[in-house]
Design an enzyme around this catalytic site. Sequence first.
Site, PDB file in Angstrom:
ATOM      1  N   LYS A 276     -17.213   0.968  34.488  1.00 38.08           N
ATOM      2  CA  LYS A 276     -16.992   0.332  35.792  1.00 38.08           C
ATOM      3  C   LYS A 276     -17.399  -1.137  35.764  1.00 38.08           C
ATOM      4  O   LYS A 276     -16.796  -1.957  36.454  1.00 38.08           O
ATOM      5  CB  LYS A 276     -17.742   1.090  36.886  1.00 38.08           C
ATOM      6  CG  LYS A 276     -17.087   2.435  37.182  1.00 38.08           C
ATOM      7  CD  LYS A 276     -17.516   2.989  38.523  1.00 38.08           C
ATOM      8  CE  LYS A 276     -16.678   4.209  38.875  1.00 38.08           C
ATOM      9  NZ  LYS A 276     -17.197   4.945  40.031  1.00 38.08           N
TER      10      LYS A 276
ATOM     11  N   LYS B 122      -4.584   8.856  33.215  1.00 37.50           N
ATOM     12  CA  LYS B 122      -5.052   9.838  34.178  1.00 37.50           C
ATOM     13  C   LYS B 122      -4.436   9.532  35.550  1.00 37.50           C
ATOM     14  O   LYS B 122      -4.288   8.363  35.901  1.00 37.50           O
ATOM     15  CB  LYS B 122      -6.589   9.701  34.237  1.00 37.50           C
ATOM     16  CG  LYS B 122      -7.300  10.795  34.956  1.00 37.50           C
ATOM     17  CD  LYS B 122      -8.800  10.523  34.866  1.00 37.50           C
ATOM     18  CE  LYS B 122      -9.512  11.196  36.011  1.00 37.50           C
ATOM     19  NZ  LYS B 122     -10.914  10.832  36.102  1.00 37.50           N
TER      20      LYS B 122
ATOM     21  N   LYS C 251      -4.987   6.640  42.029  1.00 41.73           N
ATOM     22  CA  LYS C 251      -4.416   5.858  43.127  1.00 41.73           C
ATOM     23  C   LYS C 251      -4.119   4.438  42.653  1.00 41.73           C
ATOM     24  O   LYS C 251      -3.067   3.887  42.921  1.00 41.73           O
ATOM     25  CB  LYS C 251      -5.422   5.841  44.280  1.00 41.73           C
ATOM     26  CG  LYS C 251      -4.977   5.061  45.482  1.00 41.73           C
ATOM     27  CD  LYS C 251      -6.140   4.862  46.440  1.00 41.73           C
ATOM     28  CE  LYS C 251      -5.800   3.766  47.435  1.00 41.73           C
ATOM     29  NZ  LYS C 251      -6.998   3.164  48.011  1.00 41.73           N
TER      30      LYS C 251
END
Length: 328
Positions: free
Chosen positions: A114, A194, A197
């Site tokens: 991240k 994967k 959104k």
Amino acid sequence: MPARQRLFSGIQPTGVVHIGNYLGAIRNWVRLLESYECTYCIVDYHAMTIRYEPSEMQGRIQELAAVLIASGLTPDRCTLYAQSELPEHAELCWILTTIAGLGELERMTQFKDKSEQDRDNVNLGLLAYPVLQTADIILFKATAVPVGEDQLQHLELAREIVRRFNRKFGPVFPEPQAVTTQGARVLGLDGKAKMSKSLNNYIGLVETPAEIWDKLRPAVTDPQRVRRSDPGRPEICNIYALHRQFSAPDRIHLVERECRSAGIGCIDCKKLLAESLEVEIGPIRQRYQALRADQEQVIGSLRQGAERARAVAHQTMDEVRRAVGLRE
Ligand code: SF4
């Protein structure tokens, strides 16, 4: 009859719930209701560690709650609530940060990933994410946590933090254990990454059949099937992977056989998948639409869940405050 084990899991209100979320978490959560006393949490504190629009947060929470309830996580079967309704999550997290090591948090794969994804927003919350996760679980003294492979590292850290806490302050918490589930990870409609959104490669769990077909029709299949007469390889085709999740065994078998012999074209194969999807997610969409038309019911269910969760959290925090010396 022995008491059932307590199980805890959380999901972020990211705005869209897609069938990847459904297969990876929600479908299992519903199955786990049979065997565990389940607490499911919409983790809005966690969602603040990445960029978000504050004016959208409440809408996202209610939207997700409606999807979860429509999927079967009804208030009579489990405790479902929004994390920030219980500030005890944050309080316990703070206490745990005093025994969590900086080095071990910096080594977490998710933190590194991240941090890479958004270099201008590497915040302390992102680093402490697994500590808050630990607090979430042990606030309920949950002993069972359904985890995918990508979360195993965080659960191991949670177990280590629990051992450290108990050594330092006394045996307050049980060590949580991983519950291996049949959760499936599916790729997005691009057949590469994967389902997510942000990559816009998803099928929404409560999208209409027409919306789903607009996405399924151009979805990537076996690239070797250039002509209708070319035999296909179901094992490398994401549409087949989705059939394996949503279709009945005889249909899965038929697709595999007819794909290899070029007996079925990809469009017809996708039509069969759309049918199978509708059988499973159609009723969820209908219940979701009814809930969205009656938002008070969703808000009431979340409130009821928070009250139930609060009673347990208060008890745990009384014990914790005494153990760490913050109360007589
Ligand atoms: S027939 Fe079905 S399984 Fe075979 S390549 Fe086409 S979409 Fe994939």
